[in-house]
Structure formats: C-alpha cells, structure tokens
Design a protein around this motif. Structure first.
Motif, PDB file in Angstrom:
ATOM      1  N   CYS A 201       0.849  -1.209   0.000  1.00  0.00           N
ATOM      2  CA  CYS A 201       0.000   0.000   0.000  1.00  0.00           C
ATOM      3  C   CYS A 201       0.880   1.253   0.000  1.00  0.00           C
ATOM      4  CB  CYS A 201      -0.910   0.012   1.222  1.00  0.00           C
ATOM      5  SG  CYS A 201      -1.860   1.555   1.360  1.00  0.00           S
ATOM      6  N   PRO A 202       0.788   2.087  -1.055  1.00  0.00           N
ATOM      7  CA  PRO A 202       1.653   3.273  -1.110  1.00  0.00           C
ATOM      8  C   PRO A 202       1.236   4.346  -0.111  1.00  0.00           C
ATOM      9  CG  PRO A 202       0.149   3.253  -2.975  1.00  0.00           C
ATOM     10  CD  PRO A 202      -0.069   1.965  -2.240  1.00  0.00           C
ATOM     11  N   ALA A 203       0.030   4.217   0.420  1.00  0.00           N
ATOM     12  CA  ALA A 203      -0.492   5.251   1.325  1.00  0.00           C
ATOM     13  C   ALA A 203      -0.333   4.869   2.795  1.00  0.00           C
ATOM     14  CB  ALA A 203      -1.969   5.498   1.007  1.00  0.00           C
ATOM     15  N   ASN A 204       0.302   3.739   3.059  1.00  0.00           N
ATOM     16  CA  ASN A 204       0.397   3.241   4.452  1.00  0.00           C
ATOM     17  C   ASN A 204      -0.973   3.242   5.120  1.00  0.00           C
ATOM     18  OD1 ASN A 204       3.140   2.726   4.525  1.00  0.00           O
ATOM     19  ND2 ASN A 204       3.586   4.900   4.839  1.00  0.00           N
ATOM     20  N   ASN A 205      -1.940   2.791   4.366  1.00  0.00           N
ATOM     21  CA  ASN A 205      -3.335   2.862   4.830  1.00  0.00           C
ATOM     22  C   ASN A 205      -3.803   1.581   5.508  1.00  0.00           C
ATOM     23  OD1 ASN A 205      -5.983   3.923   5.048  1.00  0.00           O
ATOM     24  ND2 ASN A 205      -6.577   2.846   3.181  1.00  0.00           N
ATOM     25  N   ILE A 206      -2.960   0.537   5.476  1.00  0.00           N
ATOM     26  CA  ILE A 206      -3.435  -0.764   5.973  1.00  0.00           C
ATOM     27  C   ILE A 206      -2.691  -1.155   7.242  1.00  0.00           C
ATOM     28  CG2 ILE A 206      -3.551  -3.252   5.430  1.00  0.00           C
ATOM     29  CD1 ILE A 206      -4.038  -2.472   2.506  1.00  0.00           C
ATOM     30  N   THR A 207      -3.449  -1.517   8.263  1.00  0.00           N
ATOM     31  CA  THR A 207      -2.838  -2.138   9.445  1.00  0.00           C
ATOM     32  C   THR A 207      -3.355  -3.575   9.512  1.00  0.00           C
ATOM     33  OG1 THR A 207      -4.594  -1.068  10.700  1.00  0.00           O
ATOM     34  CG2 THR A 207      -2.425  -0.097  10.895  1.00  0.00           C
ATOM     35  N   LEU A 208      -2.582  -4.418  10.171  1.00  0.00           N
ATOM     36  CA  LEU A 208      -3.004  -5.815  10.299  1.00  0.00           C
ATOM     37  C   LEU A 208      -3.530  -6.029  11.706  1.00  0.00           C
ATOM     38  CD1 LEU A 208      -0.017  -7.596   8.477  1.00  0.00           C
ATOM     39  CD2 LEU A 208      -2.244  -6.965   7.530  1.00  0.00           C
ATOM     40  N   VAL A 209      -4.740  -6.526  11.782  1.00  0.00           N
ATOM     41  CA  VAL A 209      -5.337  -6.840  13.081  1.00  0.00           C
ATOM     42  C   VAL A 209      -5.574  -8.346  13.089  1.00  0.00           C
ATOM     43  CG1 VAL A 209      -7.312  -6.479  14.599  1.00  0.00           C
ATOM     44  CG2 VAL A 209      -6.377  -4.558  13.295  1.00  0.00           C
ATOM     45  N   GLU A 210      -4.907  -9.012  14.006  1.00  0.00           N
ATOM     46  CA  GLU A 210      -4.894 -10.483  14.038  1.00  0.00           C
ATOM     47  C   GLU A 210      -4.510 -11.022  12.653  1.00  0.00           C
ATOM     48  OE1 GLU A 210      -8.553 -11.812  15.737  1.00  0.00           O
ATOM     49  OE2 GLU A 210      -8.182 -10.752  17.606  1.00  0.00           O
ATOM     50  N   GLY A 211      -3.539 -10.347  12.043  1.00  0.00           N
ATOM     51  CA  GLY A 211      -2.989 -10.805  10.757  1.00  0.00           C
ATOM     52  C   GLY A 211      -3.782 -10.390   9.544  1.00  0.00           C
ATOM     53  N   LYS A 212      -4.957  -9.797   9.743  1.00  0.00           N
ATOM     54  CA  LYS A 212      -5.818  -9.471   8.587  1.00  0.00           C
ATOM     55  C   LYS A 212      -5.883  -7.963   8.366  1.00  0.00           C
ATOM     56  CE  LYS A 212      -8.173 -13.718   8.623  1.00  0.00           C
ATOM     57  NZ  LYS A 212      -9.280 -14.486   8.174  1.00  0.00           N
ATOM     58  N   PRO A 213      -6.026  -7.565   7.094  1.00  0.00           N
ATOM     59  CA  PRO A 213      -5.975  -6.130   6.807  1.00  0.00           C
ATOM     60  C   PRO A 213      -7.184  -5.343   7.307  1.00  0.00           C
ATOM     61  CG  PRO A 213      -6.522  -7.389   4.827  1.00  0.00           C
ATOM     62  CD  PRO A 213      -6.196  -8.385   5.880  1.00  0.00           C
ATOM     63  N   VAL A 214      -6.865  -4.146   7.810  1.00  0.00           N
ATOM     64  CA  VAL A 214      -7.902  -3.174   8.149  1.00  0.00           C
ATOM     65  C   VAL A 214      -7.498  -1.879   7.440  1.00  0.00           C
ATOM     66  CG1 VAL A 214      -8.894  -1.795  10.022  1.00  0.00           C
ATOM     67  CG2 VAL A 214      -8.423  -4.237  10.377  1.00  0.00           C
ATOM     68  N   TRP A 215      -8.441  -1.265   6.740  1.00  0.00           N
ATOM     69  CA  TRP A 215      -8.168  -0.056   5.956  1.00  0.00           C
ATOM     70  C   TRP A 215      -8.541   1.170   6.793  1.00  0.00           C
ATOM     71  CZ3 TRP A 215      -9.607  -4.739   4.111  1.00  0.00           C
ATOM     72  CH2 TRP A 215      -8.882  -5.258   3.032  1.00  0.00           C
ATOM     73  N   ASN A 216      -7.649   2.164   6.781  1.00  0.00           N
ATOM     74  CA  ASN A 216      -7.768   3.266   7.750  1.00  0.00           C
ATOM     75  C   ASN A 216      -8.173   4.615   7.145  1.00  0.00           C
ATOM     76  OD1 ASN A 216      -6.954   1.952  10.306  1.00  0.00           O
ATOM     77  ND2 ASN A 216      -5.156   1.430   9.083  1.00  0.00           N
ATOM     78  N   HIS A 217      -8.853   4.573   6.021  1.00  0.00           N
ATOM     79  CA  HIS A 217      -9.457   5.772   5.415  1.00  0.00           C
ATOM     80  C   HIS A 217      -8.451   6.839   4.984  1.00  0.00           C
ATOM     81  CE1 HIS A 217     -12.794   3.566   6.782  1.00  0.00           C
ATOM     82  NE2 HIS A 217     -12.732   3.952   8.036  1.00  0.00           N
ATOM     83  N   ARG A 218      -7.288   6.359   4.569  1.00  0.00           N
ATOM     84  CA  ARG A 218      -6.347   7.258   3.874  1.00  0.00           C
ATOM     85  C   ARG A 218      -6.077   6.684   2.480  1.00  0.00           C
ATOM     86  NH1 ARG A 218      -3.595   6.330   8.691  1.00  0.00           N
ATOM     87  NH2 ARG A 218      -2.159   4.943   7.575  1.00  0.00           N
ATOM     88  N   CYS A 219      -7.079   5.999   1.954  1.00  0.00           N
ATOM     89  CA  CYS A 219      -6.921   5.241   0.713  1.00  0.00           C
ATOM     90  C   CYS A 219      -6.732   6.177  -0.481  1.00  0.00           C
ATOM     91  CB  CYS A 219      -8.178   4.387   0.499  1.00  0.00           C
ATOM     92  SG  CYS A 219      -8.093   3.289  -0.916  1.00  0.00           S
ATOM     93  N   GLU A 220      -5.884   5.748  -1.417  1.00  0.00           N
ATOM     94  CA  GLU A 220      -5.707   6.500  -2.665  1.00  0.00           C
ATOM     95  C   GLU A 220      -6.365   5.770  -3.834  1.00  0.00           C
ATOM     96  OE1 GLU A 220      -1.456   6.911  -2.460  1.00  0.00           O
ATOM     97  OE2 GLU A 220      -1.615   8.608  -1.090  1.00  0.00           O
ATOM     98  N   GLN A 221      -7.048   4.644  -3.531  1.00  0.00           N
ATOM     99  CA  GLN A 221      -7.792   3.876  -4.542  1.00  0.00           C
ATOM    100  C   GLN A 221      -6.902   3.314  -5.647  1.00  0.00           C
ATOM    101  OE1 GLN A 221     -11.674   3.468  -5.295  1.00  0.00           O
ATOM    102  NE2 GLN A 221     -11.163   3.052  -3.178  1.00  0.00           N
ATOM    103  N   CYS A 222      -5.673   2.936  -5.322  1.00  0.00           N
ATOM    104  CA  CYS A 222      -4.791   2.390  -6.362  1.00  0.00           C
ATOM    105  C   CYS A 222      -5.063   0.915  -6.614  1.00  0.00           C
ATOM    106  CB  CYS A 222      -3.331   2.611  -5.987  1.00  0.00           C
ATOM    107  SG  CYS A 222      -2.737   1.518  -4.662  1.00  0.00           S
ATOM    108  N   TYR A 223      -5.728   0.259  -5.664  1.00  0.00           N
ATOM    109  CA  TYR A 223      -6.071  -1.165  -5.737  1.00  0.00           C
ATOM    110  C   TYR A 223      -4.867  -2.104  -5.671  1.00  0.00           C
ATOM    111  CZ  TYR A 223     -10.888  -0.001  -6.293  1.00  0.00           C
ATOM    112  OH  TYR A 223     -12.133   0.472  -6.053  1.00  0.00           O
ATOM    113  N   ALA A 224      -3.714  -1.591  -5.238  1.00  0.00           N
ATOM    114  CA  ALA A 224      -2.543  -2.472  -5.122  1.00  0.00           C
ATOM    115  C   ALA A 224      -2.819  -3.611  -4.139  1.00  0.00           C
ATOM    116  CB  ALA A 224      -1.325  -1.674  -4.669  1.00  0.00           C
TER     117      ALA A 224
END
Ligand SMILES: Cc1cc2nc3c(=O)[nH]c(=O)nc-3n(C[C@H](O)[C@H](O)[C@H](O)COP(=O)(O)O)c2cc1C
Length: 260
Positions: A201-224
């Motif tokens: 993620c180029p926006a550092n928008n994803i954190t892992l909670v119990e190993g799974k992604p959570v998106w933190n609303h700083r998305c740039e919609q690149c779909y990477a």
C-alpha cells in the motif's frame, strides 16, 4: 542526471511506461512519488517527467501533492504521461492548469492506454487485447522520447469535450471522498495473513489486526492491495470475487513493495 521521472503506480502500468521512457531517453532516474521526500532529496535535472495513472478522469491526489514541491526544482522542461484505461478525459488539461497556478509550464502531456485495473468495473480484459495495448504503447514511447529529447512544446492530449465536461464533474464530486472509499474493501476466508497488502500500500493505509488487513481511510484507490494479494482474498464491494486480478506482467511484486 539530465532527466528525472517521478512515477506513481498501483499495478505497475505506470512504472512499466516510466521504465520504457527511461530506456529511450538515456541518463534518467526513476523516483517513486509514494516515498519521495523533497526535503531530503534535491532534484537538479533539466527535464522532469510525471508518469501516473488516471483516477476518476483526473490527476490522483499523490501527484497533486508532489506538485506543491515541484517548483523549487525549477525544471527547464516538464512533461507528463497519463496512463489510463482508455479515457484520459481532462486529466492533462487539469495538470496543466494546476502547474500554471504554481508558475510552471507543462511542455507536453501524453496519454497511454493500458489494461484497466479498476476492478469494480471488471477485469483487465482478454490477454490478446492487453497485448495490443502494450504493443501500441511500445510504438508510442519512442515518439514521446523524441519529443522530450528535443524539448518540444506540444498541446496536451485530451478526450472529447463532452467527456471532459461530464467527467470533470464526477472527479470534483468524488475527490474528497476517495480516502474513505476503502470502506468497501473486505477480506475473505482465503486470507493467509501474509501481510503483502500492508507492504504494497503506497499510502500506508493498511494495518493488520490479528494478521488481517484493516483499511484506515487514507486510501488512494490504487487497488494495489487487492490486485497484488497472492490469494485473491481481498475484495471490493460485491462483484470482485468473480473478476480477474491484474498487474503488469513485466512488473514484479518486489518492484512495488518498496517503492524506493
Ligand atoms: C480508482 C481508479 C480510477 C480510474 N479511473 C480511470 C479513468 O477515469 N479513466 C481511465 O481511462 N482509466 C481509469 N482507471 C484505470 C487506470 O488509470 C489504468 O488501469 C492505469 O493503467 C493503472 O496504472 P497503474 O498500473 O500504474 O496503477 C482508473 C483506475 C483506478 C484504480
């Protein structure tokens, strides 16, 4: 270096175009916009290029943020390549205006059509059609490089007037919503908690909670995150489980993991 190419990419199309332009131009450095820090990295090149995907018929936010700092590099010649899925629309006119408002001139702006990575509307299309797009790009890139080498000034490429009027309206309406559009991402049972989504993620928008992604609303919609997930476990809305994933075949995960 005589030329600096700043690129932004989600699925590698723009990076591939940037590499090919660099191959044709000689003495060129490539810098990923996602990790560029203008304070620690002065740019002295005479020629600067911006190579980026078209998002919602306009210029993506990370490119607009870069422009805030570009004038201090005082480029003699500035060009852009808007990499798109077939509708460049008003993107390069918008870019030209934004640069002009910062007292910079866009000397040339080119459109290159590549397979679309906008998966909410479907997959990238048949491989033969993808190949036709790569071939057409390979024909156009030497022409672009010749213009750049000669430091020619040309009108920017643009879509038909109806498209530019209508779609510029959509761009303006959606621009501030983009960071929160990640509310529609979800992860299915195939997730093996590898964490690639977070790293890509180029926006550092994803954190892992119990190993799974959570998106933190700083998305740039690149779909990477979705497109590079090796398990195809990341979904967006209802339809993406049925759609094929995409990244440029000559761009590897390692090329986009670090981005500098
Ligand atoms: C959020 C989003 C919006 C997009 N909007 C457009 C668009 O307005 N016009 C278009 O032709 N392609 C559009 N696309 C397709 C991309 O511009 C195209 O696939 C591009 O080559 C992706 O580049 P990348 O692989 O460097 O990320 C969009 C893609 C995304 C993810």
């Amino acid at each position: 270096m005589s030329t600096t190419l700043f690129y932004y990419t989600g699925t590698g199309n723009s990076l591939w175009v940037a590499r090919k332009v660099a191959d044709e131009s000689g003495e060129t450095e490539l810098i990923p916009i996602a990790t560029f820090n203008s304070d620690s990295r002065p740019i002295t090149s005479e020629t600067i290029g911006l190579i980026f995907p078209v998002y919602i018929w306009g210029v993506p936010a990370p490119v607009l943020r870069l422009i805030e700092t570009l004038s201090k590099f005082n480029p003699q010649y500035l060009f852009a390549v808007a990499v798109n899925g077939g509708q460049v629309s008003n993107t390069l006119v918008q870019l030209q205006k934004v640069l002009a408002s910062k007292n910079m001139k866009l000397n040339a702006g080119f459109s290159i059509t590549m397979p679309s990575n906008y998966i909410p509307w479907g997959g990238p299309g048949p491989v033969e059609i993808q190949q036709q797009k790569f071939d057409a790009a390979m024909e156009k890139i030497p022409q672009i490089a010749a213009v750049i080498k000669a430091k020619q000034t040309l009108p920017v490429e643009k879509g038909p007037l109806w498209q530019r009027i209508l779609y510029t309206g959509f761009y303006k309406l959606s621009f501030n919503q983009v960071p929160k559009m990640d509310g529609q991402f979800w992860v299915d049972e195939k997730c093996n908690q590898c964490g690639i989504c977070q790293k890509v993620c180029p926006a550092n928008n994803i954190t892992l909670v119990e190993g799974k992604p959570v998106w933190n609303h700083r998305c740039e919609q690149c779909y990477a995150c979705l497109q590079w997930c090796p398990k195809e476990a990341i979904q967006y809305g209802k339809k993406t489980p049925q759609y094929e994933r995409y990244h440029h075949p000559e761009v590897k995960l390692k090329d986009v993991l670090k981005r500098g």
